[in-house]
Design a protein around this motif. Sequence first.
Motif, mmCIF file in Angstrom:
data_model
loop_
_atom_site.group_PDB
_atom_site.id
_atom_site.type_symbol
_atom_site.label_atom_id
_atom_site.label_comp_id
_atom_site.label_asym_id
_atom_site.label_seq_id
_atom_site.Cartn_x
_atom_site.Cartn_y
_atom_site.Cartn_z
ATOM 1 N N ASP A 55 0.622 -1.215 -0.040
ATOM 2 C CA ASP A 55 -0.073 -0.150 -0.054
ATOM 3 C C ASP A 55 0.861 1.311 -0.027
ATOM 4 O O ASP A 55 0.835 2.135 -0.832
ATOM 5 C CB ASP A 55 -0.919 0.072 1.291
ATOM 6 N N GLU A 80 -5.130 7.049 -0.240
ATOM 7 C CA GLU A 80 -5.817 6.327 0.808
ATOM 8 C C GLU A 80 -4.808 6.292 2.083
ATOM 9 O O GLU A 80 -5.057 6.647 3.358
ATOM 10 C CB GLU A 80 -6.145 5.108 0.972
ATOM 11 N N GLU A 81 -3.394 6.477 1.871
ATOM 12 C CA GLU A 81 -2.604 6.180 2.915
ATOM 13 C C GLU A 81 -1.992 7.457 3.381
ATOM 14 O O GLU A 81 -1.933 8.381 2.542
ATOM 15 C CB GLU A 81 -1.555 5.248 2.558
ATOM 16 N N ASP A 147 -6.037 4.657 -5.043
ATOM 17 C CA ASP A 147 -6.139 3.580 -4.008
ATOM 18 C C ASP A 147 -5.010 2.488 -4.319
ATOM 19 O O ASP A 147 -5.118 1.822 -5.282
ATOM 20 C CB ASP A 147 -7.480 2.690 -4.089
ATOM 21 N N VAL A 149 -3.718 0.097 -2.915
ATOM 22 C CA VAL A 149 -4.141 -1.447 -2.950
ATOM 23 C C VAL A 149 -5.563 -1.251 -2.546
ATOM 24 O O VAL A 149 -5.873 -1.101 -1.249
ATOM 25 C CB VAL A 149 -3.141 -2.430 -1.851
ATOM 26 N N ASP A 150 -6.424 -1.580 -3.414
ATOM 27 C CA ASP A 150 -7.738 -1.855 -2.963
ATOM 28 C C ASP A 150 -8.118 -3.272 -2.704
ATOM 29 O O ASP A 150 -7.554 -4.227 -3.309
ATOM 30 C CB ASP A 150 -8.667 -1.431 -4.205
ATOM 31 N N THR A 152 -7.207 -4.646 0.509
ATOM 32 C CA THR A 152 -5.835 -5.127 1.151
ATOM 33 C C THR A 152 -5.934 -6.438 1.859
ATOM 34 O O THR A 152 -5.395 -7.196 1.969
ATOM 35 C CB THR A 152 -5.458 -4.050 2.212
HETATM 36 MG MG LIG Z 1 -6.571 0.543 -0.362
#
Ligand SMILES: [Mg+2]
Length: 375
Positions: A55, A80-81, A147, A149-150, A152
């Motif tokens: 991610d 996201e992160e 995103d 990693v969608d 996860t």
């Molecule tokens: Mg994600």
Amino acid sequence: MAVESLETEMDTAVRVVHLASSLCVKVQDKLRLPSSTNGAHVKSKDDDSPVTVADWGVQAIVSWVLAEVFGGQNLSIVAEEDTEALSKADSLGLLGAVSNAVNEALSEAPKYGLPKPDKPLGSTEILKAIGRCSSVGGPKGRHWVLDPVDGTLGFVRGDQYAVALALIENGKLLLGVLGCPNYPVKKECLSNGCNQTVAKSVPGDVSKGCVMYAKRGSGQAWMQPLIAGGIPESATLLKVSSVNDPVLATVCEPVERANSNHLFTAGLANSMGVRKQPMRVYSMVKYAAIARGDAEVFMKFAQSSYKEKIWDHAAGVVIVEEAGGVVTDAGGRNLDFSKGVYLEGLDRGIIACSGQVLHEKIIGAVYASWESSSL
Ligand SMILES: [Mg+2]
Ligand SMILES: Nc1ncnc2c1ncn2[C@@H]1O[C@H](COP(=O)(O)OS(=O)(=O)O)[C@@H](OP(=O)(O)O)[C@H]1O
Ligand SMILES: [Mg+2]
Ligand SMILES: [Mg+2]
């Protein structure tokens, strides 16, 4: 709608998603090793959801590449992160693992037609790249939506996941790219419907995946195989399924009950005459399945307290729509990407369909079931 050229944007987005997907394949392979060597790769966030080296690694390389190509000054990335967990004093091992993954991937960037740094990125530069993605989007201007990693959870379980990158301008989707490293170009290559490709996987083998992309207004969505160490020369056109009889339709939905009300969607499917068992798949691979005709319907009804985020849908929506499908909320309205990080105003849930006929039936079933449940 007039199609903007967006040549550099699309080309860069596709290339970086190929590169990012190759990073994910390597990290997911490492997660399969005995626990003593993979402990540093998965962390729990405050909401107990997992986050991994992949991610952060993907967010860092996408951010770094976009800044190189488009300039870091006015670049807006909603992703996201964040860097909080990575910046803690006891996270040096984790940051080191992210650094290794990022630098290994970026050293290959020229093979993907992308720039690479003169020397390996240091921790500060990697944290800067991840931290740069803290834009909140909104109704004005251009924003990349990522995103890294969608799904996860699917990723750490060795199952389906996606790398999702989209571009919005003035609240409207311009393009979307989905990397699906465990979703083979041919669905027959899956060992179990759309789930669990583990049985057929060979470490480091990226040929079991694909990358899809579409530009708004083009009326075309494309798919390329994921290949080792570069970009394939060809792409195939995607088309949604022509099935519009619910009896023949396949409905897909999230794997986790916590993420979507399985009971409610089973009731809807039943009331409109669907007979097949739902296909439960992690991540935006559900949108990929609709776009290329492996399934006809994707429904997600999260708990009412949960607010859907734009990065979980942006890339999938434009790809499904350009492949000929329809995506709305449960009230039949288009998803609104102009309100910032969240899909504000979303009416109950998300419905993606291969065509208008099935879509109208589901919207009708939602109304009927909602009315009867409040009688
Ligand atoms: Mg994600
Ligand atoms: N409570 C709740 N309800 C609904 N959705 C939630 C919830 N919590 C998280 N999320 C978001 O769901 C993303 C994963 O969706 P999936 O469709 O892949 O779900 S599932 O893992 O198959 O069950 C997941 O994306 P990733 O974090 O990128 O994996 C989250 O953004
Ligand atoms: Mg997600
Ligand atoms: Mg997450």
